[in-house]
Structures are given as C-alpha cells and as structure tokens.
Enzyme design. Structure first.
Site, PDB file in Angstrom:
ATOM      1  CB  THR A  55      59.991  37.081  66.569  1.00 37.48           C
ATOM      2  OG1 THR A  55      61.067  37.964  66.376  1.00 37.48           O
ATOM      3  CG2 THR A  55      60.574  35.636  66.294  1.00 37.48           C
ATOM      4  CG  ASN A  59      56.780  40.839  78.151  1.00 37.13           C
ATOM      5  OD1 ASN A  59      56.477  41.155  79.333  1.00 37.13           O
ATOM      6  ND2 ASN A  59      58.106  41.464  77.663  1.00 37.13           N
ATOM      7  NE  ARG A  79      55.866  49.135  75.736  1.00 37.92           N
ATOM      8  CZ  ARG A  79      57.102  48.927  74.821  1.00 37.92           C
ATOM      9  NH1 ARG A  79      58.287  49.108  75.080  1.00 37.92           N
ATOM     10  NH2 ARG A  79      56.754  48.526  73.494  1.00 37.92           N
ATOM     11  N   GLY A 113      49.734  47.681  68.890  1.00 38.45           N
ATOM     12  CA  GLY A 113      49.107  47.207  67.576  1.00 38.45           C
ATOM     13  C   GLY A 113      48.295  46.263  67.903  1.00 38.45           C
ATOM     14  CB  SER A 131      52.845  41.929  69.223  1.00 42.17           C
ATOM     15  OG  SER A 131      51.418  41.812  69.781  1.00 42.17           O
ATOM     16  CB  CYS A 132      54.394  39.291  73.592  1.00 43.50           C
ATOM     17  SG  CYS A 132      54.703  41.083  74.048  1.00 43.50           S
ATOM     18  CB  THR A 133      50.100  42.537  73.371  1.00 42.87           C
ATOM     19  OG1 THR A 133      51.197  43.184  74.137  1.00 42.87           O
ATOM     20  CG2 THR A 133      48.824  43.152  73.954  1.00 42.87           C
ATOM     21  CB  ILE A 139      62.608  36.981  71.057  1.00 42.97           C
ATOM     22  CG1 ILE A 139      61.555  38.301  71.631  1.00 42.97           C
ATOM     23  CG2 ILE A 139      61.735  36.048  70.381  1.00 42.97           C
ATOM     24  CD1 ILE A 139      60.830  37.656  72.928  1.00 42.97           C
ATOM     25  NE  ARG A 181      57.253  52.658  72.379  1.00 45.52           N
ATOM     26  CZ  ARG A 181      57.067  51.583  71.789  1.00 45.52           C
ATOM     27  NH1 ARG A 181      57.938  50.711  71.550  1.00 45.52           N
ATOM     28  NH2 ARG A 181      55.819  51.202  71.446  1.00 45.52           N
TER      29      ARG A 181
END
Length: 481
Positions: free
Chosen positions: A258, A453, A370, A348, A288-290, A139, A334
């Site tokens: 961010t 994203n 993911r 989240g 967040s991006c979402t 980012i 993950r």
C-alpha cells in the site's frame, strides 16, 4: 392539506419504501453474493435515511433525483432471478430502462440486463481467499474495516490475521480499540470483542488472529491454518521486490503493497491498469493515494482530448510521518509542526503516472503542500490538451465518465457549490471532480479533484485485492466502453 403536510407525507412514504428494500438487499448479499449499488454506491447494510440520501445524491451527477419508487421494482425483480455473485447498479438499470422504448416490463428488462449473472452464465461461489494484514496503521485499520464489511456470505475475502510488533501490556486490547473507534472515520459498524488468551479479535463474527513478529521470517502462516493468502503490507518498510519477497512465507501466495513500488514492482491503479497484471505475478503495489486520484481522470481526459503535458499540485492533509511539534525529521521540512504549518514537500505521483499509463506520452510534473487538516486532499490537475474544447463539453464528458464508463468506481462528480474537504470523508471513489471549480480555456483545462487519501485509497486497495484473488465480481449493467 398544506404544502408542509404534503412534503411530510411524501417523506414518510419514501421512508416506508426504503425500509422495504433493506431485507431484500441484505438477502441478495448474504445468500447470493450480490451487491446492490446505486450509481456505484453500495446500498448493503445502509439505513433508511442513507438509502434515501443516496437516491437524492443522484441529482448531483445525473441532473435529477432518483425516487425509491423507481428503483424498488428493480430490487424486487432481482430477488426473483437465479443470480450468481455480482454487483448490480439499480441506478443504471433505472436510467437505461427509462431510455428503452421497447415496452418491456421491469422484470423482463432486468432479466435481460443482468443475463450475464444468471443461470448457466453465473459465476460459481468459491471457498473464499485468506487475507493477512502486515501492519495495522491508518490504512491497515481501514482496509480491515472494509474486509470485514465485505465478508458477506463468507465466500469472498476473509481477513484471517494481522501481523504487528509486540507493544506491551494489553496490546491487543488497544489495537482493537483503535479499530473500534476512529477520530476521523467514526465508529466501526458492528461489534468487536477481544479474546486475549487466544490473541484474537472477533469483529462481526470474523475471528482475526493477531500475530506478533518483528520480521517476516519469523512467521509460518500455515501454523494458523492460513493458506494461499494475499498479504497486504501497509507498513511501507519494504518497497522493492527483494524486500517484499520476504513475505512469501508458507501460507502466503501474493504480496500487495500500500505504497508506491520501486524498481520492477508493478504499480496498479484499479480501473486503469489492473487488467495488465499477469496471473503469476506475486508482488505488486497499489501506488499512492495521489496517483490513484489523478490517473483515472487523466486517462479520461487523454482518451477524449489527448494531453500534451500537465502539472499536478496536491494540497494534502498531514500524515503520521510528520511531527506534531517541531522536532528532528530526516526530511528538512516535514520536521516542522504538521498541525501548525503548510509544508512544501515532494510527491512521487507525477512520476508514477508513467507506470500506470505507459501509453501516455505527455510529460507530467508535480509538487505538494501538506496542510493542517487530518484527512481529505485535493489535486489540481493543470493540462494542456491536444485540441481546444469548452468548459461545458468537459463537464459533460466527466459527468458521463462518472456514471457509465469503466472508471465509474474511480471517478465521482459533484456540483455542490459549497463543497469543502470534510464533505468527502468516507468517499469510496479514488477522486471526485469538483464541477464548480473546473476551468477551461481553449486547450487548457484545470481539474480540481478531491480525494479521501485514507478511505478512498483503501477502497482502491481492496479492489486490487479482489481482482488478484479472483473474487472481483462483474458489474451489471455493463459500463460503456
């Protein structure tokens, strides 16, 4: 003359017209801080082909292609006005002029439509605002590209420094190389040189100091001539007020995170709740991006239909916090190989909706998977509405929102039947409504929302920074409320 000859002649004519636009658009940007848009897409520093493609894309959302022969007169009219810093959408100018029945000339109509940015009404150009990037990851580098791109006349945001931990020999050369070339987003648009002796990266004439520090407390930004700066923390290491307050060092006025903020840190989604920020707020998050992808269309649906409850399922590209191959990770799943697996994980974003849309009483739940792609994700927003509707009505509503509403910079709209994720790499919108995938039955609507994203989110970050810095210039014609 054959049909093929006619088509080619028409193309060459349009190329010539688009080419004539470029110096006019560039001069407006450099000399007056005016950004020329076409349906929310900037035409600054664009090639002839890019300008023509942007005009053709209008067909996807407005139903018919815009011609450069229609928009060039508006660009010329803008150059004759005493304009101040602003964003002017010539796509909207052309559309509203076509619908106007008063018989005005293009020049008179344009002057009236952008009157708020001319003469005594225009905003005076300020000295600009210093910006510091704390961290230089995915980012951070994209935000750096955007800040450099938007430097324009030098009166807006100025990227003055990047703070990173020391990485050994030729550290600055390697970091500059990562800024110069990106496997997903392509080459940097411009030139980059490195002054190792002075620890400086020079990008399109912007001198950016690289400061090495292991902790915020080690930096006195005034020693580098930085003052009243906005610091963008893109490390995600600190997410609450106490941790982020460490950045409020000499030379730093505000801190923008961010990542989703915790506790009482405001989570801001530009276009939705950015105007709720208090002028004296020093610490804020861009969520967040979402969250940025789902909140604008969720607001659009709530405003028109009301929302009883909803669930968001995100199919998300893998990120750097996952492992390339199976290895230890503090999160159970993950740790498994990101490029080889679909990985169920948490998001989240659903809980963050309450911070960005406190008036929304609907319960929103969420989950995430993911998947093995490096960029661009999709959010599937399943909503129970407060009234029944039809697919056609929802499509018309969301198309109109993407064109004329205050959310037009956040929500894009596409009708292409063969669209796939890679088509949206580089999108500057927070989310893109896939018209072909939309499902509506009675009071149930399922929206498919693409989003880059990385880049789309970075654009939202920049919009927030512009807002808090006072260099978020008004857009004309004004969007419908």
């Amino acid at each position: 003359m054959t049909v093929n000859d006619d088509s080619f002649t028409n193309w060459k004519t349009r190329e010539e017209i688009a080419e004539s636009m470029i110096p006019l658009i560039g001069k407006l940007h450099r000399e007056r801080d005016v950004t020329v848009l076409l349906h929310s897409r900037s035409l600054v520093n664009k090639s002839v082909v890019s300008i023509l493609k942007t005009h053709r894309f209008a067909r996807q959302i407005a139903g018919e292609e815009l011609s450069v022969t229609e928009t060039l007169p508006f660009v010329r009219a803008l150059t004759e006005l005493d304009l101040g810093p602003s964003q002017i959408d010539i796509g909207m100018l052309a559309a509203t002029y076509k619908a106007d029945d008063r018989g005005l000339t293009v020049e008179a109509f344009t002057a009236e439509a952008v009157a708020g940015a001319t003469g005594a009404n225009k905003i005076e150009r300020g000295e600009g605002r210093d910006v510091v990037l704390y961290g230089f990851g995915r980012i951070g580098r994209l935000v750096a590209r955007l800040l450099i791109e938007k430097a324009g006349s030098g009166n807006g945001l100025r990227l003055r420094a990047i703070v990173v931990r020391g990485g050994g020999e030729q550290d600055i050369v390697k970091r500059a190389s990562l800024l110069r070339r990106d496997s997903i987003h392509g080459q940097f648009q411009g030139t980059i040189t490195v002054d190792e002796a002075n620890s400086t990266i020079i990008a399109n004439g912007n001198a950016i100091k690289v400061i090495y520090a292991n902790d915020p407390s080690e930096v006195d930004y005034t020693a580098y001539g930085i003052k009243n700066a906005i610091l963008i923390d893109n490390t995600g290491k600190w997410r609450d007020r106490e941790g982020l307050s460490q950045h409020l060092r000499p030379g730093i006025d505000k801190v923008v995170l961010t990542a989703p903020g915790k506790g009482d840190v405001p989570n801001i989604v530009h276009g939705v709740n950015h105007d709720t920020l208090k002028p004296d707020e020093q610490i804020l998050s861009c969520a967040s991006c979402t969250t940025n992808a789902i909140v604008p269309p969720l607001k659009a649906m709530e405003d028109e239909y009301g929302v009883e409850r909803g669930h968001v399922e995100t199919v998300h590209s893998f990120t750097n916090d996952q492992n390339l191959l199976d290895n230890y990770h503090k999160s159970e799943r993950r740790g498994r190989s990101a490029p080889l697996n679909m990985v169920i994980t948490e998001t989240g974003a659903a809980s963050a909706v309450a911070k960005a849309l406190p008036d929304l009483k609907a319960r929103i739940t969420g989950s995430s998977i993911r998947v093995p792609v490096p960029d661009v994700s999709i959010a599937i927003l399943n909503l129970q509405l407060k009234r029944e509707t039809t697919r056609e009505e929802v499509l018309d509503h969301l198309r109109e929102v993407s064109l004329t509403s205050p959310l037009r910079r956040q929500i894009d709209f596409i009708t292409a039947p063969d669209a796939v994720s890679s088509d949206f790499i580089g999108s500057r919108h927070a989310s893109i409504v896939d018209a072909g995938a939309l499902k509506v039955e009675g009071d149930n609507a399922i929206l498919y929302l693409w989003y880059d994203n990385e880049f789309g989110y970075s654009c939202q970050v920049i919009r927030v920074v512009q807002h808090v810095s006072g260099v978020e210039y008004p857009t004309y014609p004004a969007p419908a409320v």
